[in-house]
Design an enzyme around this catalytic site. Structure first.
Site, short mmCIF file in Angstrom:
data_model
loop_
_atom_site.label_atom_id
_atom_site.label_comp_id
_atom_site.label_asym_id
_atom_site.label_seq_id
_atom_site.Cartn_x
_atom_site.Cartn_y
_atom_site.Cartn_z
N GLU A 47 16.71 73.56 38.89
CA GLU A 47 17.54 72.63 38.13
C GLU A 47 16.98 71.21 38.30
O GLU A 47 16.45 70.87 39.38
CB GLU A 47 18.97 72.67 38.68
CG GLU A 47 19.93 71.64 38.11
CD GLU A 47 21.25 71.55 38.89
OE1 GLU A 47 21.26 71.83 40.11
OE2 GLU A 47 22.27 71.20 38.26
N CYS A 168 22.96 76.20 38.57
CA CYS A 168 23.58 75.75 39.81
C CYS A 168 25.04 76.15 40.01
O CYS A 168 25.31 77.29 40.33
CB CYS A 168 23.40 74.24 39.95
SG CYS A 168 23.47 73.73 41.65
N ASN A 193 20.38 72.54 42.62
CA ASN A 193 20.23 71.42 43.56
C ASN A 193 21.55 71.38 44.32
O ASN A 193 22.56 70.94 43.76
CB ASN A 193 20.05 70.07 42.85
CG ASN A 193 18.71 69.86 42.18
OD1 ASN A 193 18.29 68.74 41.97
ND2 ASN A 193 18.02 70.93 41.81
N1 ING Z 1 25.40 71.53 43.10
C1 ING Z 1 26.28 72.24 43.94
C2 ING Z 1 26.40 73.72 43.64
O1 ING Z 1 27.31 74.23 42.98
C3 ING Z 1 28.42 72.30 45.12
C4 ING Z 1 27.63 71.60 44.04
C5 ING Z 1 27.93 72.41 46.41
C6 ING Z 1 29.63 72.89 44.79
C7 ING Z 1 28.66 73.09 47.40
C8 ING Z 1 30.39 73.56 45.76
C9 ING Z 1 29.90 73.66 47.07
O2 ING Z 1 25.53 74.42 44.17
C10 ING Z 1 25.27 71.55 41.74
N2 ING Z 1 24.31 70.75 41.24
O3 ING Z 1 26.01 72.21 41.02
#
Ligand code: ING
Length: 311
Positions: A47, A168, A193
């Site tokens: 991503e 992601c 990411n």
């Molecule tokens: N990053 C993260 C993901 O879903 C996140 C955001 C991290 C959500 C940890 C929940 C817990 O992997 C992106 N860019 O979506």
């Protein structure tokens, strides 16, 4: 009968805030060539592969827009398209898209071995928050910088099979895989990411890699599809992001996994016919699924009020 497709997961290490597109493309070209040298027909990049993960900052518009691509390919990215076509290798690439009419999306494309763009997908599930929040050690402003994708999850005929894209946070939602699974998907390409520190609930930090594998392996098995999840990880501008890129079979088994937090290629021969072993048995949707029993839960919570610990 088998339909082998040799796939490379081309994981990236950190991309700096000031790193030029040209320098990033050089890194992608090196991994493209390594993948081709190891027999890969499809190379999956992460991503937002062309830039640092800029939603970690609250940026003024003029700097923000420097992270978006107006053209794909652009002069900076065309060398990647040209080399891939020369090598007869296709690729998946995530990037920030600014459309001619001013829409901003977190986008991924799938480029076939002859160089044509076989699919474009714009991220549906945008995590994070809409406005800067001072209490956070770093921001996660995807919901400010991107619009949610206007199209649902779509399967495309490519690479000798049925391929779907997700990005992601999409990988955390079972609906992502099931919407593709109901279209017969055989390979899902997912770039990510993922900051390891999850500010709203730091207790989840220690489970970042566990949850990464959990959701993709479950999605693969429950929809009888290959899943290739590829991260941009390592400590990027002071924020530690998850690497842990992996190639997962329809059985749910990880058959190739990166071992570092840097630019790293892992390659596997993925027999797309292995999907059929599951689609024709345990996950024969037409024979065993009961959609007529599911409508009550599709769009609403259950009858019992969820526990509200806030009160
Ligand atoms: N990053 C993260 C993901 O879903 C996140 C955001 C991290 C959500 C940890 C929940 C817990 O992997 C992106 N860019 O979506």
């Amino acid at each position: 009968m088998s339909r082998p497709l040799t796939i490379a997961a081309a994981q990236m290490g950190p991309v700096g805030r000031a790193e030029t597109r040209a320098h990033v493309v050089e890194r992608l070209l090196a991994m493209l060539r390594e993948s081709a040298g190891r027999g890969a027909e499809l190379v999956v990049f992460p991503e937002l592969a062309l830039t640092t993960f800029f939603p970690r900052w609250d940026l003024p518009d003029e700097e923000l827009l420097t992270f978006f691509e107006r053209d794909m390919p652009s002069a900076d990215t065309k060398p990647l398209f040209d080399e891939a076509e020369r090598l007869g290798v296709g690729f998946h690439l995530g990037y920030a898209e600014l459309t001619p009419d001013g829409h901003r999306y977190n986008t991924a494309i799938l480029v076939e071995r002859d160089g044509h763009v076989a699919a474009r997908y714009r991220k549906v599930h945008l995590p994070g928050h809409e406005e800067p929040e001072a209490w956070r050690p770093f921001q996660h402003l995807e919901r400010k910088y991107f619009e949610p994708g206007p199209d649902s999850f779509q399967v495309h005929r490519a690479f000798g099979g049925l391929v779907g894209l997700a990005i992601c946070n999409d990988r955390r939602w079972p609906e992502t895989y099931r919407v593709l699974g109901l279209q017969g998907v055989e390979l899902v390409c997912i770039g990510y990411n993922t900051p390891i520190h999850y500010a709203p609930d730091p207790a989840q930090d220690r489970l970042a890699a566990f949850h990464n594998n959990l959701v993709m392996a479950a999605g693969a098995y429950q929809n009888a599809t290959w899943v290739v999840g590829v991260g941009k990880g390592g400590v990027e501008e002071g924020v530690d992001a998850l690497s842990d890129s992996q190639i997962i079979a329809p059985s749910g088994e990880v058959i190739a996994r990166c071992a570092t937090s840097d630019d790293e290629v892992v390659v596997a021969v993925c027999d797309l016919d292995l999907c059929l072993a599951y689609k024709r048995t345990v996950f024969d949707f037409d024979r065993y699924r009961r959609p007529e029993m599911y409508t009550r839960i599709t769009s609403q919570r259950g009858a019992v009020e969820p526990a509200d610990t806030e009160s």
